[in-house]
Design a protein around this motif. Structure first.
Motif, short mmCIF file in Angstrom:
data_model
loop_
_atom_site.label_atom_id
_atom_site.label_comp_id
_atom_site.label_asym_id
_atom_site.label_seq_id
_atom_site.Cartn_x
_atom_site.Cartn_y
_atom_site.Cartn_z
N LEU A 159 -6.01 -6.16 -6.39
CA LEU A 159 -4.92 -5.75 -5.50
C LEU A 159 -4.91 -6.62 -4.24
O LEU A 159 -3.85 -7.05 -3.78
CB LEU A 159 -5.09 -4.27 -5.12
N ARG A 160 -6.10 -6.90 -3.69
CA ARG A 160 -6.17 -7.76 -2.51
C ARG A 160 -5.61 -9.15 -2.82
O ARG A 160 -4.88 -9.73 -2.01
CB ARG A 160 -7.63 -7.88 -2.03
N PHE A 161 -5.94 -9.66 -4.00
CA PHE A 161 -5.50 -11.00 -4.37
C PHE A 161 -3.98 -11.05 -4.53
O PHE A 161 -3.30 -11.91 -3.96
CB PHE A 161 -6.19 -11.43 -5.67
N PHE A 194 -3.24 -7.04 0.94
CA PHE A 194 -2.67 -5.69 1.10
C PHE A 194 -1.37 -5.66 1.92
O PHE A 194 -1.17 -4.82 2.80
CB PHE A 194 -3.69 -4.72 1.72
N LYS A 195 -0.45 -6.60 1.61
CA LYS A 195 0.89 -6.53 2.20
C LYS A 195 1.69 -5.47 1.46
O LYS A 195 1.68 -5.42 0.23
CB LYS A 195 1.57 -7.90 2.10
N GLN A 196 2.39 -4.64 2.21
CA GLN A 196 3.02 -3.46 1.63
C GLN A 196 4.03 -3.80 0.54
O GLN A 196 4.05 -3.17 -0.51
CB GLN A 196 3.71 -2.64 2.73
N ASP A 197 4.89 -4.79 0.78
CA ASP A 197 5.91 -5.11 -0.22
C ASP A 197 5.28 -5.60 -1.51
O ASP A 197 5.76 -5.28 -2.62
CB ASP A 197 6.89 -6.15 0.34
N LYS A 198 4.18 -6.32 -1.41
CA LYS A 198 3.54 -6.81 -2.63
C LYS A 198 2.74 -5.72 -3.34
O LYS A 198 2.57 -5.77 -4.57
CB LYS A 198 2.64 -8.01 -2.30
N ILE A 199 2.25 -4.74 -2.59
CA ILE A 199 1.59 -3.59 -3.23
C ILE A 199 2.61 -2.82 -4.07
O ILE A 199 2.31 -2.39 -5.19
CB ILE A 199 0.96 -2.67 -2.16
#
Length: 722
Positions: free
Chosen positions: A643-645, A650-655
């Protein structure tokens, strides 16, 4: 597997060779630093990272130091090089596969594995005999055959023949191997012992023929056909010597020159012993032997050898057990085609030194570099801490020692529970699942657990429970027995006697039998536990044992406790006992405590399982009724790193993209591939998330069957640096 290419790199918190570089030295001063540069990581890997047992022996070159004490007339041994002695007084004894003790122990493991029998049925004495003088001499004879064969071929070739150079290289290697023996007086003692027996008893030491004056003879027939043995005249002996061609004569001179070149203070006796040992002339029989002197020498050598061997074993056994532990780690990875091969990073410094407040910042800086970046080649997933103190000295009043009994002594080189707790507290943010085992000995074996249970081990782990780091601590029991204490005796030889008539024989009296005890050899369970867990991370390893394996994922979700998994993924270690009683197994099952090995009888697909199996694989995180399987921690750690990668820290839109229902999202891919033994999500598992906008937290909810783990990650807001 494209993103995270390995999930099994392991760090061993132990010292192997103090003369070699260690992790603290290589990291150096870290004031003002938060991480190390790539060059430093590369250097650390080149020096401390090993990918096989052979690589380990080559890089760390384990060694024991010996020197003579003129005051006591004895040989001293130490794992630390003495600083107050000149180098020419110190002999380095390499602990590699040519060392007779280590070679014997490795051979013993192989023999047990081949036979697949429990300790009670295994003839330990047959293998222990390998370090007796007569067996060492057998090894020398094999070296002798090879040297003589190669030297003969070498001498036959023309000087200009290129093949002669190849044979010269072989000879150089063989002479180097031979010189390891004759350049060390202690190593020559077994040869001297057997040499005297051969000359006085003519090689028939067990036949009690009395050893009368020997005269060489020749078998012939008289005029009437009667068989006669005629005494060989001196000139006949000279003629026979001519049969031993110039090759043998030349080889004798070569050995003499080599011995002299390697010794500043050569001994005529040892020089002749070297020649007799490595290049005997079958035609040469000594005309006179001072039998009384030879018998006295023999008995002196034998007693000195026994005392020296006893002292050697006591000094070297802790290091030998570490070496066998590293071998056990790598032995677990048994595959036809290597994939994600386990690698071991050895700190080469005592744990007590590593956790000092002045040194911990260096370790933290190193782990910031390996475990806190979106680059996973050097990430450490597992740790090994062997030999944690296991003292059971509970109360009890003092009693008079009426008979000789065991002296309770602290085992050298053990780690305290405080040091382990300090380490785990420091490395907790880096999510390294650390396997630890208690100090080796009779009180931590399969036999002990089979009769006493695991309650005492659980009690000892109290200081590590209900802590932030508990889920990353894995107690491993029981330790593995290589040689049980009560079966570790071996007969070196018998004293020699000479009667008034000059007849020589080996004594048959019980008190004249020279016997030594190794006092048991064991290997910490943490090595095997970390080794087999590292092994099943590899998809190739699992593929060899399960048809339904995918190469897309590592083995982080593989549950060794499920179904027949433990029967198909067994250790390389051979069964030791007939198994635990149902009462003991029930007590283990009630709480599911620890990484527990079992030696039970079992079958799978009509085949008998002859190896030790994993019974439980749990850490010290408890929900009050049972302890957490280690795979849950590994899966949560894996998902957090993925998830970090993919979310750019940990950007919200990418999560949101990571967890979306889009078929190309990471969650959708994991959802669609549940049919494999190493699928990240199995039947009954659920992966969900929710975002706490107010506090800037993303809660990742991972449900395994009926239990849910909550992974909290802090969101990176817009305008906030990644």
């Amino acid at each position: 597997m494209e993103t995270i290419t390995q999930t099994n790199r392991t760090i061993l918190f132990s010292e192997i060779n103090p003369e070699k570089l260690n992790l603290l030295t290589l990291i150096g001063d870290v004031r003002g630093k938060t991480s190390l540069d790539d060059e430093k990581i590369k250097e650390i890997n080149e020096v401390l990272l090993v990918d096989s047992f052979e690589d380990f022996l080559e890089k760390f070159a384990p060694v024991v130091y010996s020197w003579c004490d003129a005051n006591t007339g004895s040989i001293q041994y130490s794992l630390i090089k003495p600083e107050n002695l000149p180098d020419n007084c110190i002999t380095e004894i390499p602990l590699n596969e040519t060392n007779d003790l280590l070679n014997m122990l490795i051979t013993l493991q192989g023999a047990k594995g081949a036979l697949g029998v429990a300790n009670v049925d295994f003839k330990f004495s047959n293998i222990l005999d390998m370090i007796s003088p007569k067996k060492i001499m057998e090894d020398i004879r094999q070296v002798r055959r090879e040297v003589q064969y190669t030297y003969g071929k070498y001498m036959e070739l023309d000087e200009e023949d290129p093949k002669k150079l190849d044979m010269g290289d072989k000879l150089n290697f063989q002479f180097e191997q031979a010189s390891h023996n004759y350049n060390n007086v202690l190593a020559m003692l077994p040869l001297a012992i057997e040499d005297i027996k051969t000359r006085l008893l003519l090689g028939s030491g067990e036949s009690a023929q009395g050893g009368q004056e020997f005269k060489a003879g020749l078998l012939s027939m008289g005029d009437d056909g009667e068989l006669k043995i005629l005494e060989m005249k001196q000139e006949e002996g000279t003629q026979l010597a001519l049969v031993d061609d110039h090759i043998n004569t030349s080889l004798i001179e070569t050995f003499k020159d080599d011995y002299d070149a390697l010794n500043d203070t050569p001994s005529d006796y040892v020089r002749e012993l070297v020649v007799r040992t490595f290049c005997p002339l079958t035609s040469t029989v000594e005309s006179s032997v001072d039998r009384e002197v030879e018998v006295k020498n023999y008995n002196t050598y034998l007693e000195f050898y026994k005392k020296s061997k006893d002292d050697f074993v006591k000094a070297v056994k802790p290091l030998i057990e570490k070496i066998l532990g590293v071998k056990s780690f790598f032995d677990q990875y048994q595959v036809k085609e290597k994939g994600m091969q386990p690698k071991l990073l050895i700190t080469n410094t005592p744990l007590e030194m590593m956790v000092k407040s002045s040194n911990l910042p260096r370790l933290i800086t190193y782990l910031n570099t390996t475990n806190d970046k979106n680059e996973f080649e050097n990430t450490l997933w597992f740790g090994v801490v062997p030999d944690v103190e296991f003292n059971q000295s509970g109360g009890g009043k003092l009693q008079r020692m009426r008979f000789a009994g065991n002296q309770k002594e602290k085992k050298p080189g053990t780690n305290t529970m405080e040091s382990l707790a300090t380490l785990m507290n420091a490395i907790n943010p880096y999510k390294i699942t650390t396997f630890f085992s208690f100090a080796t000995g009779e009180e931590s074996t399969f036999s002990y657990v089979a009769t006493e249970g695991i309650g005492i081990f659980k009690d000892k782990c109290g200081p590590l429970m209900k802590r932030d780091f508990s889920e990353f601590v894995v107690p491993c029991i029981p330790n593995v027995t290589i040689i049980p204490k009560d079966k570790s005796g071996l007969i070196l030889d018998k004293r020699m006697l000479i009667d008034d008539d000059g007849r020589v024989a080996l004594s048959e009296e019980k008190e004249d039998v020279m016997k030594m005890w190794i006092e048991g050899v064991y290997v910490g369970a943490s090595y095997g536990a970390a080794g087999i867990t590292a092994a099943w991370q590899c998809p190739e390893y699992l593929k060899q044992r399960f048809g339904n394996t995918t190469k897309e994922y590592p083995g982080v979700r593989y549950d060794i406790e499920a179904g027949d998994n433990a029967l198909l993924v067994t250790t390389s270690m051979t069964k030791e006992i007939s198994g635990f009683t149902n009462t003991i197994k029930n007590s283990i099952n009630n709480t599911g405590f620890g990484f527990v090995f079992t030696s039970d009888n079992a079958q799978v697909k009509g085949r008998e399982v002859k190896n030790i199996m994993v019974y439980k694989a749990r850490n010290l995180l408890s929900n009050g009724s049972e302890y957490e399987p280690i795979y849950k921690t590994l899966v949560v750690t894996y998902i957090e790193r993925m998830l970090r990668f993919y979310s750019g820290d940990f950007k919200q839109d990418k999560i949101l993209q990571f967890f979306s229902n889009n078929p190309s999202s990471q969650k959708s891919k994991w959802d669609a591939n549940r049919q494999y033994v190493n699928s990240l999500l199995q039947d009954g598992d659920e992966l969900d998330f929710n975002i706490d906008e107010k506090n800037g937290i993303c809660n990742v909810l991972l449900t395994f069957s009926n239990t849910t783990r909550n992974l909290k990650v802090e969101l990176t807001r817009k305008g906030q640096s990644a």
